[in-house]
Design an enzyme around this catalytic site. Structure first.
Site, PDB file in Angstrom:
ATOM      1  N   HIS A  79      77.115   6.747  88.794  1.00 35.02           N
ATOM      2  CA  HIS A  79      78.175   6.488  87.809  1.00 35.02           C
ATOM      3  C   HIS A  79      79.494   7.138  88.246  1.00 35.02           C
ATOM      4  O   HIS A  79      80.569   6.571  88.055  1.00 35.02           O
ATOM      5  CB  HIS A  79      77.705   7.031  86.453  1.00 35.02           C
ATOM      6  CG  HIS A  79      78.645   6.723  85.343  1.00 35.02           C
ATOM      7  ND1 HIS A  79      79.076   5.451  85.064  1.00 35.02           N
ATOM      8  CD2 HIS A  79      79.255   7.541  84.437  1.00 35.02           C
ATOM      9  CE1 HIS A  79      79.919   5.494  84.033  1.00 35.02           C
ATOM     10  NE2 HIS A  79      80.032   6.742  83.652  1.00 35.02           N
ATOM     11  N   LYS A 130      91.052   0.331  78.520  1.00 35.50           N
ATOM     12  CA  LYS A 130      89.952   0.241  77.547  1.00 35.50           C
ATOM     13  C   LYS A 130      89.869   1.505  76.690  1.00 35.50           C
ATOM     14  O   LYS A 130      90.159   2.597  77.164  1.00 35.50           O
ATOM     15  CB  LYS A 130      88.628   0.066  78.319  1.00 35.50           C
ATOM     16  CG  LYS A 130      87.375   0.101  77.476  1.00 35.50           C
ATOM     17  CD  LYS A 130      86.109  -0.049  78.329  1.00 35.50           C
ATOM     18  CE  LYS A 130      85.392   1.259  78.525  1.00 35.50           C
ATOM     19  NZ  LYS A 130      84.089   1.135  79.201  1.00 35.50           N
ATOM     20  N   GLN A 163      75.816  11.393  81.285  1.00 43.52           N
ATOM     21  CA  GLN A 163      75.966  12.692  80.598  1.00 43.52           C
ATOM     22  C   GLN A 163      76.285  13.734  81.662  1.00 43.52           C
ATOM     23  O   GLN A 163      75.432  14.526  82.051  1.00 43.52           O
ATOM     24  CB  GLN A 163      74.676  13.038  79.872  1.00 43.52           C
ATOM     25  CG  GLN A 163      74.300  11.995  78.826  1.00 43.52           C
ATOM     26  CD  GLN A 163      73.035  12.369  78.089  1.00 43.52           C
ATOM     27  OE1 GLN A 163      72.875  13.502  77.645  1.00 43.52           O
ATOM     28  NE2 GLN A 163      72.128  11.417  77.959  1.00 43.52           N
ATOM     29  N   ASP A 192      75.369  -2.098  80.126  1.00 47.17           N
ATOM     30  CA  ASP A 192      74.413  -1.571  79.154  1.00 47.17           C
ATOM     31  C   ASP A 192      74.341  -2.569  77.989  1.00 47.17           C
ATOM     32  O   ASP A 192      73.575  -3.519  78.023  1.00 47.17           O
ATOM     33  CB  ASP A 192      74.860  -0.170  78.729  1.00 47.17           C
ATOM     34  CG  ASP A 192      73.823   0.550  77.892  1.00 47.17           C
ATOM     35  OD1 ASP A 192      72.798  -0.058  77.556  1.00 47.17           O
ATOM     36  OD2 ASP A 192      74.026   1.734  77.552  1.00 47.17           O
ATOM     37  N   GLY A 252      79.253  -4.644  76.090  1.00 50.16           N
ATOM     38  CA  GLY A 252      80.494  -4.603  75.304  1.00 50.16           C
ATOM     39  C   GLY A 252      81.715  -4.540  76.216  1.00 50.16           C
ATOM     40  O   GLY A 252      82.709  -5.237  75.989  1.00 50.16           O
ATOM     41  N   GLU A 310      49.748  11.160  77.594  1.00 51.47           N
ATOM     42  CA  GLU A 310      50.191  12.009  78.709  1.00 51.47           C
ATOM     43  C   GLU A 310      49.957  11.274  80.033  1.00 51.47           C
ATOM     44  O   GLU A 310      48.947  10.588  80.202  1.00 51.47           O
ATOM     45  CB  GLU A 310      49.362  13.293  78.671  1.00 51.47           C
ATOM     46  CG  GLU A 310      49.909  14.411  79.504  1.00 51.47           C
ATOM     47  CD  GLU A 310      49.098  15.691  79.254  1.00 51.47           C
ATOM     48  OE1 GLU A 310      48.396  16.108  80.181  1.00 51.47           O
ATOM     49  OE2 GLU A 310      49.164  16.259  78.144  1.00 51.47           O
TER      50      GLU A 310
END
Ligand code: R5P
Length: 319
Positions: A136, A198, A103, A228, A231, A46
């Site tokens: 993002h 893409k 997300q 990331d 790719g 913790e």
């Protein structure tokens, strides 16, 4: 009765453990020392934080990107909470990289919107403002119900590439999401623009379907907000090389460089990969053609202007 207005004292710059080197760079640019903070752990793992200097009535800036591990987020929330309970006058969360920002929508059944959840957590913990860089998606600013100053690393990259005197440069957006960013680079580097169609057949798998634009015999620059697994940019570089591109450069603000990224970038037909220091890069993820530019000075100017209640909009400009 008139409300008692308490004047704000000086500012304090705090760092979590996620990217202390960048926080030190910001402190150096501002000519201050980082505020002393203890971050330790209980036996079970913790996290415990304590601010070791008086911050009562101060303008507090907490530097912490929220890339994995999730402990970085917990540290940030605890530091905000500690500053609030220590009666800081104002707390600004300086988030060089907004982890969980991908997300940002419910695009499948029963998924979380992590970007919104993190924004809620930061606000609930007690932050008054957020200072961010190359989110993002720019509209993520709206996920926060507190003021957000959103900066771009583009001026740092543009001055780097101007010095290279690239010839007939084509700025190639590696996907539709990067098109606006790529157009901005093309304009500032007097280059032309191309875009890659893409497809992502699976998460973290990138497939180039088509390149729209002329790249034969020309230097290419592929800008992205993050790398990331690499790719996306390595598939793009290979497609450009197959079409006769000359030297290929890649730049990305946030070097997540996970899994196979370093190996993929090293072996791809890329002359140089330029990133910033928004995220700490482990030694094992570095490779010879990686160039790291600092955004410390840019963030320091934004901290200074925020503290002085001056406009930071001049820092948003991509001149
Ligand atoms: C995609 O929307 C992003 O802008 C990046 O292109 C992507 O997240 C990079 O991921 P990877 O390096 O794993 O292809």
């Amino acid at each position: 009765m008139d409300e008692l207005v308490v004047p704000r004292r000086g500012f304090k710059l705090l760092s979590g453990g996620a990217n202390r080197l960048l926080a030190e760079e910001i402190a150096r640019s501002l000519g201050v020392e980082l505020c002393k903070v203890t971050i330790s752990r209980f036996a079970d793992g913790e996290i415990f934080v304590r601010i070791d200097e008086n911050v009562r009535g101060h303008d507090v800036f907490i530097v912490q990107p929220t890339n994995p591990p999730a402990d970085n987020i917990v540290e940030l929330l605890l530091l905000i909470d500690a500053a609030r309970r220590a009666s800081a006058a104002r707390i600004t969360c300086v988030m060089p990289y907004y982890g969980y920002s991908r997300q940002d929508r419910k695009d499948q059944p029963r998924v979380a919107i992590g970007a919104k959840l993190l924004a809620n957590l930061i606000t609930t913990a007690g932050a008054d403002r957020v200072l961010g860089l190359d989110f993002h998606q720019h509209q993520l600013q709206g996920f926060f119900d507190i003021p957000v100053d959103h900066l771009y690393a583009a001026p740092v990259f543009v001055s780097h590439y101007r010095k290279k005197h690239l010839k007939d440069v084509v700025v190639v957006a590696p996907d539709v999401g990067s098109a606006k960013m790529a157009r901005g680079f093309a304009k500032r580097l007097n280059g032309t623009f191309a875009i890659i169609d893409k497809r992502r057949p699976a998460s973290n798998v990138s497939e180039v379907l088509n390149v729209v634009g002329e790249v034969d015999g020309r230097d290419c620059l592929i800008p992205d907000d993050m790398i990331d697994t690499a790719g996306t940019v390595t598939a793009a570089a290979r497609a450009l090389k197959d079409l006769g591109a000359h030297d290929i450069y890649v730049c990305a603000t946030h070097p997540l460089l996970s899994g196979p990224a370093a190996e993929r970038l090293s072996s791809a037909p890329i002359a140089e990969v330029t990133v910033t220091d928004t995220v700490a890069i482990a030694n094992e993820h570095r490779f010879p053609k990686l160039v790291v530019l600092s955004v410390g000075d840019l963030l320091a100017k934004a901290v200074r202007n925020t503290h002085d209640d001056q406009s930071v909009s001049s820092l948003f400009e991509l001149s």
